[in-house]
Design a protein around this motif. Structure first.
Motif, PDB file in Angstrom:
ATOM      1  N   ILE A 177       0.865  -1.181   0.000  1.00  6.09           N
ATOM      2  CA  ILE A 177       0.000   0.000   0.000  1.00  6.09           C
ATOM      3  C   ILE A 177       0.899   1.228   0.000  1.00  6.09           C
ATOM      4  CG2 ILE A 177      -1.810   1.261   1.231  1.00  6.09           C
ATOM      5  CD1 ILE A 177      -2.580  -1.416   2.527  1.00  6.09           C
ATOM      6  N   VAL A 178       0.685   2.099  -0.968  1.00  2.00           N
ATOM      7  CA  VAL A 178       1.477   3.321  -1.065  1.00  2.00           C
ATOM      8  C   VAL A 178       0.580   4.494  -0.683  1.00  2.00           C
ATOM      9  CG1 VAL A 178       2.924   4.764  -2.522  1.00  2.00           C
ATOM     10  CG2 VAL A 178       2.845   2.290  -2.909  1.00  2.00           C
ATOM     11  N   VAL A 179       0.954   5.182   0.384  1.00  2.00           N
ATOM     12  CA  VAL A 179       0.147   6.270   0.945  1.00  2.00           C
ATOM     13  C   VAL A 179       0.838   7.598   0.680  1.00  2.00           C
ATOM     14  CG1 VAL A 179      -0.962   7.187   3.007  1.00  2.00           C
ATOM     15  CG2 VAL A 179      -0.625   4.715   2.769  1.00  2.00           C
ATOM     16  N   GLY A 180       0.133   8.514   0.055  1.00  2.00           N
ATOM     17  CA  GLY A 180       0.627   9.873  -0.109  1.00  2.00           C
ATOM     18  C   GLY A 180       0.215  10.685   1.109  1.00  2.00           C
ATOM     19  N   ALA A 181       1.189  11.206   1.851  1.00  2.00           N
ATOM     20  CA  ALA A 181       0.900  11.871   3.125  1.00  2.00           C
ATOM     21  C   ALA A 181       1.203  13.359   3.036  1.00  2.00           C
ATOM     22  CB  ALA A 181       1.724  11.237   4.244  1.00  2.00           C
ATOM     23  N   MET A 182       0.149  14.168   3.139  1.00  2.00           N
ATOM     24  CA  MET A 182       0.325  15.612   3.293  1.00  2.00           C
ATOM     25  C   MET A 182       0.630  15.908   4.766  1.00  2.00           C
ATOM     26  SD  MET A 182      -2.482  17.182   0.636  1.00  2.00           S
ATOM     27  CE  MET A 182      -3.802  15.974   0.861  1.00  2.00           C
ATOM     28  N   PRO A 183       1.096  17.123   5.065  1.00  2.00           N
ATOM     29  CA  PRO A 183       1.664  17.376   6.402  1.00  2.00           C
ATOM     30  C   PRO A 183       0.831  16.955   7.604  1.00  2.00           C
ATOM     31  CG  PRO A 183       2.174  19.194   4.951  1.00  2.00           C
ATOM     32  CD  PRO A 183       1.275  18.274   4.167  1.00  2.00           C
ATOM     33  N   LEU A 184      -0.450  17.321   7.668  1.00  2.00           N
ATOM     34  CA  LEU A 184      -1.218  17.054   8.882  1.00  2.00           C
ATOM     35  C   LEU A 184      -1.323  15.569   9.188  1.00  2.00           C
ATOM     36  CD1 LEU A 184      -2.967  17.956  11.242  1.00  2.00           C
ATOM     37  CD2 LEU A 184      -4.932  17.924   9.713  1.00  2.00           C
ATOM     38  N   SER A 185      -1.446  14.738   8.149  1.00  2.00           N
ATOM     39  CA  SER A 185      -1.650  13.303   8.375  1.00  2.00           C
ATOM     40  C   SER A 185      -0.450  12.634   9.021  1.00  2.00           C
ATOM     41  CB  SER A 185      -1.969  12.617   7.039  1.00  2.00           C
ATOM     42  OG  SER A 185      -0.844  12.648   6.169  1.00  2.00           O
ATOM     43  N   ARG A 186       0.723  13.263   8.940  1.00  2.00           N
ATOM     44  CA  ARG A 186       1.947  12.628   9.435  1.00  2.00           C
ATOM     45  C   ARG A 186       2.104  12.735  10.944  1.00  2.00           C
ATOM     46  NH1 ARG A 186       5.534  16.293   5.535  1.00  2.00           N
ATOM     47  NH2 ARG A 186       4.330  16.024   3.623  1.00  2.00           N
ATOM     48  N   ALA A 187       1.306  13.588  11.584  1.00  4.12           N
ATOM     49  CA  ALA A 187       1.508  13.833  13.009  1.00  4.12           C
ATOM     50  C   ALA A 187       1.094  12.635  13.857  1.00  4.12           C
ATOM     51  CB  ALA A 187       0.738  15.085  13.429  1.00  4.12           C
ATOM     52  N   ARG A 188      -0.172  12.262  13.825  1.00  9.54           N
ATOM     53  CA  ARG A 188      -0.657  11.157  14.659  1.00  9.54           C
ATOM     54  C   ARG A 188      -1.520  10.180  13.874  1.00  9.54           C
ATOM     55  NH1 ARG A 188      -3.855  13.330  19.508  1.00  9.54           N
ATOM     56  NH2 ARG A 188      -3.444  11.264  20.364  1.00  9.54           N
ATOM     57  N   TRP A 189      -2.351  10.706  12.983  1.00  6.91           N
ATOM     58  CA  TRP A 189      -3.361   9.899  12.286  1.00  6.91           C
ATOM     59  C   TRP A 189      -2.732   8.748  11.504  1.00  6.91           C
ATOM     60  CZ3 TRP A 189      -6.163  11.641   7.256  1.00  6.91           C
ATOM     61  CH2 TRP A 189      -7.237  10.785   6.983  1.00  6.91           C
ATOM     62  N   LEU A 190      -1.816   9.068  10.606  1.00  8.76           N
ATOM     63  CA  LEU A 190      -1.204   8.031   9.785  1.00  8.76           C
ATOM     64  C   LEU A 190      -0.287   7.106  10.591  1.00  8.76           C
ATOM     65  CD1 LEU A 190      -0.667   6.661   7.090  1.00  8.76           C
ATOM     66  CD2 LEU A 190       1.007   8.463   6.568  1.00  8.76           C
ATOM     67  N   PRO A 191       0.599   7.613  11.447  1.00  7.61           N
ATOM     68  CA  PRO A 191       1.451   6.692  12.218  1.00  7.61           C
ATOM     69  C   PRO A 191       0.664   5.681  13.047  1.00  7.61           C
ATOM     70  CG  PRO A 191       2.312   8.914  12.352  1.00  7.61           C
ATOM     71  CD  PRO A 191       0.983   9.022  11.678  1.00  7.61           C
ATOM     72  N   GLU A 192      -0.398   6.133  13.721  1.00 10.28           N
ATOM     73  CA  GLU A 192      -1.191   5.215  14.534  1.00 10.28           C
ATOM     74  C   GLU A 192      -1.880   4.178  13.657  1.00 10.28           C
ATOM     75  OE1 GLU A 192      -2.898   3.312  17.752  1.00 10.28           O
ATOM     76  OE2 GLU A 192      -1.274   4.794  17.695  1.00 10.28           O
ATOM     77  N   THR A 193      -2.360   4.600  12.478  1.00  8.21           N
ATOM     78  CA  THR A 193      -3.003   3.664  11.564  1.00  8.21           C
ATOM     79  C   THR A 193      -2.020   2.599  11.091  1.00  8.21           C
ATOM     80  OG1 THR A 193      -4.557   5.363  10.801  1.00  8.21           O
ATOM     81  CG2 THR A 193      -4.237   3.461   9.371  1.00  8.21           C
ATOM     82  N   ILE A 194      -0.812   3.025  10.744  1.00  7.81           N
ATOM     83  CA  ILE A 194       0.198   2.081  10.258  1.00  7.81           C
ATOM     84  C   ILE A 194       0.561   1.078  11.351  1.00  7.81           C
ATOM     85  CG2 ILE A 194       2.601   1.859   9.491  1.00  7.81           C
ATOM     86  CD1 ILE A 194       2.260   4.498   8.004  1.00  7.81           C
ATOM     87  N   LEU A 195       0.697   1.544  12.583  1.00  9.28           N
ATOM     88  CA  LEU A 195       1.030   0.632  13.683  1.00  9.28           C
ATOM     89  C   LEU A 195      -0.032  -0.454  13.842  1.00  9.28           C
ATOM     90  CD1 LEU A 195       2.356   3.133  16.382  1.00  9.28           C
ATOM     91  CD2 LEU A 195       3.681   1.394  15.158  1.00  9.28           C
ATOM     92  N   ARG A 196      -1.286  -0.059  13.804  1.00 12.53           N
ATOM     93  CA  ARG A 196      -2.367  -1.043  13.955  1.00 12.53           C
ATOM     94  C   ARG A 196      -2.441  -1.970  12.746  1.00 12.53           C
ATOM     95  NH1 ARG A 196      -7.489   2.163  16.768  1.00 12.53           N
ATOM     96  NH2 ARG A 196      -6.227   3.450  18.193  1.00 12.53           N
ATOM     97  N   PHE A 197      -2.258  -1.396  11.565  1.00 13.61           N
ATOM     98  CA  PHE A 197      -2.341  -2.212  10.351  1.00 13.61           C
ATOM     99  C   PHE A 197      -1.211  -3.238  10.313  1.00 13.61           C
ATOM    100  CE2 PHE A 197      -1.429  -3.121   5.902  1.00 13.61           C
ATOM    101  CZ  PHE A 197      -2.687  -3.470   5.429  1.00 13.61           C
TER     102      PHE A 197
END
Length: 383
Positions: A177-197
């Protein structure tokens, strides 16, 4: 990324056999002899490690993995657009399109420059189109080349998804899965999602590509990025992309600890007296800031420093009296440590954060699970 080499003829033979249910009719459809078509399917089955058809007196009946792969194969072939194109040509042209030069493309693929030249030249002849223009040591895609590069990229994305679905049917955790991350998503939302996934799907790789909306929307349209996370744009300008709102973000005024604004009235006049650090003019946050300034009774002042990097903005704030408008989540560590401070803006600022995909994107099971986790994480307050 080195693009995998798919045998386009094998894919076409497989798709035609599913479509027609007969080797005889399929061979006529793709202009192959029956032995050649049968051999193509056998090689594809060997590569996948499973049977794609049940052979019987009434014809060729597709198996369950074949039915998973067939729609992806048909879509990929439509994106390729010509039965004369080979997988080697697609790989070479995509590498050249991404690298901008034969030398860099050769390094990325491990092929020689001569082989790349030959493959791209053969592709141009097969399609009857000039695909590249030389510019010294670099190349530029012609309009036809740009269209072909996008089509080939989308074709490869479909085939990768098809193979991932077959692997999942076989009980193998696979895919990327290739995720394009704009600035806000990199703070908590995306990292927490990746950890759970990663905990739930350990065999599926996740790649994060950072950038602005302008930098990521092209790769998203080309099939190099599966989904993009961040502030949503005006839907009228994105008729080929689909946006899904996930949560609302409320940016705050952020400044260094001890800033003069912390002990004064926050209004438009006061805000206009300090230098500002903000992202570019075409970003939603910049538009929100302009609206905030006018609602507070002042025209937006000149922005002397335009910057979209949170790390850079943080350092600039620490060493000056500059102000910015950012989500507190993006600077949570600095705010908790007391080196930066935040104030509510004089006029409410709310931006919609969500997921952007291609209109016709069909996620695999693992990609769908990742999207579901994005909603789950946001609902739990990790945004």
């Amino acid at each position: 990324m080195v693009e995998a080499v798919f045998n386009i003829r094998h894919i076409a033979a497989f798709a035609a056999t599913v479509r027609h249910g007969s080797v005889t009719r399929a061979s006529r459809a793709v202009n192959l002899t029956q032995p050649a078509l049968t051999q193509a399917i056998a090689r594809l089955e060997e590569h996948l490690g499973c049977a794609l058809f049940i052979r019987g007196p009434s014809g060729m009946s597709p198996t369950e993995p074949a039915m998973l792969l067939a729609p992806r194969a048909e879509t990929a072939l439509a994106h390729v657009g010509s039965p004369r194109v080979t997988g080697t040509q697609v790989r070479a042209f995509l590498a050249l399109a991404r690298a901008g030069s034969y030398v860099v493309a050769a390094e990325a693929t491990g092929l020689s420059s001569a082989s790349l030249h030959r493959a791209v030249a053969d592709l141009s002849v097969a399609l009857g189109q000039r695909l590249v223009d030389r510019r010294g040591r670099s190349v530029m895609l012609t309009p036809a080349g740009q269209r072909r590069a996008r089509g080939f990229g989308l074709a490869m994305a479909e085939l990768r998804s098809g193979l991932a679905e077959v692997a999942a049917w076989q009980g193998k955790a696979a895919g990327r899965i290739v995720v394009g991350a704009m600035p806000l998503s990199r703070a908590r939302w995306l990292p927490e999602t990746i950890l759970r996934f990663a905990a739930r799907h350990p065999g599926v790789d996740v790649a994060v590509v950072e950038g602005s909306h302008a930098e990521l929307s092209g790769p998203l349209r080309d099939g190099d990025v599966d989904l993009m996370l961040g502030a949503l744009r005006d839907a009228k300008a994105l008729d080929d992309l689909r946006q899904e709102a996930v949560f609302e973000d409320q940016p705050a005024l952020v400044m260094r600890s001890g800033h003069p604004l912390l002990s004064s009235r926050v209004d438009g006049v006061a805000l206009a007296q300090f230098p500002w650090i903000l992202p570019g003019r075409d970003t939603p946050l910049r538009h929100y800031w302009e609206g905030m300034m006018r609602a507070a009774g002042a025209e937006p002042p000149h922005v002397g420093i335009e910057c979209g990097s949170v790390l850079t903005v943080r350092q600039l704030l620490l060493g000056s009296d500059a102000l910015t408008l950012l989500s507190p989540a993006q600077l949570a560590v600095e705010l908790q440590a007391g080196v930066l401070a935040a104030l509510p803006p004089p006029a409410p600022v709310t931006r919609t954060i969500g997921i952007t995909t291609r209109q016709d994107w069909r996620p695999t099971a693992s990609q769908g699970a990742f999207v579901s986790l994005l909603y789950e994480v946001a609902a739990e307050g990790f945004a």
